[in-house]
Design a protein around this motif. Structure first.
Motif: not given
Length: 981
Positions: A408-409, A466-479, A484-488
């Motif tokens: 998913p990542a 390509l690496f600095d667009n509107g989805g960057t902040v969302f992807f940082a939060i998602f990762m 956390t989900v991966f470790l738990e």
């Protein structure tokens, strides 16, 4: 598989788990005791082991028993089983491997529970159905197990009976024969059996084959508290579990209608993976009658036998003196050149596995796991654990879980990248840079650089987007949430594996002391609060002193890394002038790219060279600390190696992300290093492109290098060894132990290198993911290869490692959690400082055309590029040019009252950056903590089952003792009581 319901009598529940004896149907002459429960039933192999336990324990090791045959009991005979004496004789005897499939209650009638606890059964009909329905399958199963037993027994002594449990290798020309003779004599005195045999391919090599007899095996199994099976499991379920069971059955039917998952392993290909499904307890010779022993040759697995032999090898003296002990020291001083457990046989066969079956477990692992054609299949974790031990099994379980969670990542990261790719030409910033043909940028170096048009950076601007667009902040939060989900969920997965592999009761306190620790501190003893026995103790003052020396060494190495990075920075400052005046027009035009690429390659070479020194220094510092146990040694060594390599790999990335171009000054007043070299500036399109280049090159080159060192180098060495053997001999067949000797030994530090590689990759995937969204995809592709590469290496290229036990991945879990915390902080700084997200945000809502009013047809970022560039008067440079050039900063123009001072917009952006960092960190950490709270480390159903089984084990031990006492009284002619006297 025959379920427990086929041999379980119904019972009624009162007050949770309290069972009323008046409601239990009694068919046996032996009444239950006060403490017995309906679930405390015995398998039929157990009643056989009771009658044979004494003779089995005292049997000699000169003979090797064949697998116990299986006897079926007809319906007529089962109906005649009324007396207690007949019931003792009517036993369904089954081998330990088939216990979970075929051990039914045909001997002593006991009360069982089933998943549907209120069901009733006609016992005579059940036996008849079993005999008629499963008779052919029974015979087929037996033949497979006979074959697998013979194949999996491994290499044997010359008599063809005694199994080889360990191999020692030495050179005949070595002069340390006195130490070897003393060591081997002491091994025989401890109860081991040794047999020497010279090598076929080399006249100088001698092999010592070691076999551990039954009596010695039992003695050390008791001393090491090895848990062995003594009862067949039975499960207690309540109404909720029954309803869940019905739902699972319903969904299973729906799943069967759907297409079969191609990634799932074919169960029929793994005949040895069927669990015995028995309760286990610490082995004891005094209570050997408790345990299910059908065949003493298969009672202890190959992994357990090898582990016990190694324990003896580590604690046997070779000279007089407290410190003259252990096979490790003998290998270090050259007395022996190798010590390893043998593989079970060849991993290839001339006959196909589908028609002839596997030759041994190694062959099965190769065909169903290590081949590259199985890259999309799930891993046979139970078979991996059976062959390599729980420690290696947990590593591959964790690696497989990490790889699956990367899917998913990788998908989200790819979506963010494609979003930038699709909207790249629509970006207002890129369009303005590409159209700025009349905007000239100030020279980026002093001597050889000239003015360049802003539109020359058009390609860089598009790639940066390509690496600095509107989805960057969302992807940082998602990762951050993903980590956390991966470790738990891994903690939950690990708890299930430790339960399935019977590691719940195995604790670190059961570990024995390291021989080096015992030899160093044997004069200072203290009573262990766990065992109550005296053991060597390290004084606190000595421990603190050694720890301070070790920490000083760590800081010295980290400072050495920072010095190396500083040297690369100086190199970049020196060569950028040279590349700017290069004769080759391509290099001259893209001199910044050439400078960064050359610096990355040099930095990678320095990283690889420093890694060689790190390992030796970390090894010395860890030994200097004298850790108490092997786990403490491994954790200390792993932490040092991680700190060294993490700083080594990421220091240059941190420099580019947070320091490059931040302190350069402004035209006419540039800051210089040592008053000589002008500090490097970012590209007109920003510093993010340099960060992406640094991460991509290091991540790609390091993975290629690691894969070559892990597989390519052993392949070359093994090929050369086989070439020398074929040149020396022609027709003679090479025994298995000699083939194993010609393989490469496992890394000296075990799985440390494997974990370290993956943990560092996890850092690359999460720490700077805001600057490189494709990192999870590259990690996923690498891990798919890494699983099969490691599997191929373990099965075919390495000697069989010592099967070790473990309950978790050790200190690596704490390191992963630390990386997850660091990733949140780092991504917040990357978005706020390295990228242009915050300056664009401030311009859009404070200084742009949408600041006061919003026009639906107008872009809010219009004019952003011109606003982000400051003016400088070219006449002040002394280049003989007039006019103005532009540079990236928020400073006043030359015609202002305070020229080249920071403007109010600069302070607004700085405040917004700090506010974003605080809000981002608090938001993400809050979400991470909430998710960690919602996901328990142990599933509730598993927690209840563990508590239930602990309770049942105590009851079963009581029942076993009572029945053994009654049997002894019956043999001696004494009256039989149904309770304790």
């Amino acid at each position: 598989m025959v379920h427990h319901s086929g041999s379980i009598q119904s019972f009624k529940q009162q007050k949770g788990m309290n069972i009323s004896k008046s409601e239990i149907t009694k068919e046996t002459s032996l009444k239950p005791s006060r403490r017995s429960l309906p679930c405390l039933a015995q398998s039929y192999a157990y009643s056989k082991s009771l009658s044979q336990s004494t003779s089995l324990f005292q049997s000699t090791e000169s003979e090797s028993q064949a697998p116990t045959s299986i006897t079926l009991i007809s319906t007529d005979k089962a109906e005649q089983v009324n007396t207690e004496e007949n019931k003792n004789d009517s036993v369904l005897r089954c081998s330990f491997a088939d216990l979970s499939d075929f051990c039914l209650a045909l001997g002593k009638d006991k009360d069982y529970t089933d998943e549907s606890e209120h069901a009733t059964y006609d016992r005579s009909r059940l036996i008849n159905d079993f005999v008629i329905k499963d008779k052919s399958e029974f015979k087929t199963k037996l033949s497979k197990n006979d074959m697998n037993y013979i194949a999996s027994s491994g290499p044997l002594f010359k008599d063809g009976k005694k199994r080889i449990d360990y191999i020692l290798v030495y050179r005949k020309t070595n002069i340390q024969y006195d130490k070897r003779n003393t060591f081997e004599k002491n091994l025989r005195a401890e109860g081991l059996m040794l047999e020497k045999e010279p090598a076929i391919a080399s006249h100088d090599i001698m092999f010592i084959k070691i076999h551990i007899p039954w009596d010695t095996l039992c003695k050390y199994a008791e001393r090491l508290n090895i848990r062995m099976p003594f009862r067949k499991k039975c499960y207690y379920t309540d109404g909720r579990s029954k309803s869940m069971g019905r739902m699972q059955t319903y969904f299973r039917r729906i799943k069967n209608w759907m297409a079969q998952n191609p990634m799932v392993l074919d169960k029929s290909a793994f005949p040895d993976l069927e669990e015995s499904d028995c309760y286990t307890g610490p082995f004891s010779r005094a209570r050997i009658h408790h345990f299910i022993i059908n065949n003493k040759d298969t009672f202890f697995s190959n992994a357990t036998r090898s582990r016990i032999v190694y324990h003896m090898l580590e604690r046997t003296k070779y000279e007089n003196g407290i410190s003259k002990v252990g096979i490790r020291k003998l290998i270090n001083n050259g007395s022996y050149i190798a010590a390893f457990p043998p593989h079970e046989g060849a991993y290839k066969s001339s006959q196909p596995i589908k028609t002839h079956g596997p030759q041994n477990n190694r062959h099965l692992l190769y065909e169903r796991w290590a081949r590259w054609g199985m890259w999309y299949k799930h891993q046979p974790l139970d078979l991996i654990r059976l062959y390599f031990g729980e420690k290696i099994g947990l590593y591959f379980a964790w690696l497989g879980w990490y790889t699956g969670m990367l899917i998913p990542a990788a998908i989200v990261g790819l979506c963010v990248f494609f979003y930038g790719l699709v909207t790249m030409n629509k970006s207002q910033v890129s369009q303005e840079i590409c159209k700025a043909t009349e905007v000239f940028m100030c020279p980026l170096c002093d001597k050889n650089c000239s003015l360049q048009r802003l539109n020359d950076s058009c390609i860089y601007a598009k790639v940066t987007y390509l690496f600095d667009n509107g989805g960057t902040v969302f992807f940082a939060i998602f990762m951050a949430i993903w980590a956390t989900v991966f470790l738990e969920f891994w903690k939950r997965r690990r708890s299930i594996l430790t339960y399935t592999w019977d590691l719940i009761e195995w604790e670190e306190e059961e570990e024995t002391l390291r021989p080096q620790f015992e030899a160093k501190y044997y004069k200072m003893e203290i009573v262990n609060p766990i065992t109550g026995k005296p053991e060597p103790h390290q004084p606190s003052s000595d421990k603190v002193t050694r720890l301070l020396v070790s920490v000083s060494g760590i800081f010295f190495m980290i400072s050495l890394v920072i010095t190396a990075v500083f040297g690369v920075v100086v190199y970049r400052l020196v060569v950028m002038e040279q590349f700017a005046s290069f004769k080759w027009n391509f290099i001259k035009q893209y001199w910044q790219f050439a400078t960064s690429a050359a610096a990355v390659c040099i930095n990678f070479i320095i990283i690889m060279l420093l890694n060689l020194a790190y390992e030796k220094i970390a090894y010395l510092l860890t030994n200097l600390e004298y850790p108490r146990t092997e786990s403490e040694w491994e954790n200390s060594f792993a932490l040092k190696m991680f700190l060294f390599q993490f700083v080594n790999l990421n220091s240059s990335i941190f420099y580019i992300a947070f320091f490059l171009g931040r302190f350069v000054g402004h035209p006419g007043k540039y800051n210089k290093l040592f008053d000589r070299w002008r500090l490097e500036e970012c590209h007109p399109s920003g510093c993010l492109i340099d960060l992406c280049l640094q991460m991509g090159v290091i991540m790609f080159l390091k993975q290629i290098w690691n894969n070559f060192m892990e597989l390519g180098y052993p392949l070359i060495q093994n090929w050369w060894s086989r070439h020398k053997i074929k040149r020396g001999i022609h027709d003679a067949s090479i025994p298995q132990w000699e083939n194993d000797w010609n393989l490469q030994p496992m890394n000296l530090h075990g799985l440390m290198d494997e974990y370290l590689e993956m943990v560092l990759q996890f850092g690359f995937t999460t720490i700077f993911v805001a600057a490189f969204p494709l990192a999870p995809l590259l990690a996923l592709l690498n891990n798919i290869i890494e699983i099969r590469l490691d599997a191929y290496k373990f099965v075919t290229q390495w000697r069989r490692p010592l099967p070790a036990r473990a309950t978790d991945i050790g200190i690596w879990l704490g390191i992963l959690e630390g990386i997850g915390i660091l990733a949140v902080i780092t991504n917040a700084f990357v978005i706020a400082i390295t990228s242009d997200y915050i300056p664009r945000f401030v311009y859009e809502y404070k200084y742009g055309p949408c600041a006061n009013h919003v026009e639906p047809s107008e872009n809010c970022l219009k004019g952003y590029v011109n606003n982000s560039l400051s003016f400088f008067d070219l006449s002040e440079l002394g280049m003989g040019k007039s006019g103005y050039c532009r540079y990236r900063d928020y400073r006043g123009p030359p015609w202002s009252s305070k020229p080249y001072e920071f403007t109010l917009q600069y302070w607004h952006i700085l405040a917004a950056r700090l506010a974003f960092i605080i809000v981002f960190e608090h938001l993400v950490f809050g979400i991470k903590s909430f998710i960690a709270y919602l996901i328990p480390d142990v599933p509730k159903g598993l927690h209840d089952r563990i508590r239930r089984e602990k309770y049942l084990v105590q009851e079963m031990m009581y029942e076993a003792e009572l029945e053994h006492l009654q049997q002894q009284r019956r043999k001696s002619g004494q009256p039989v009581h149904h309770e304790w006297p």
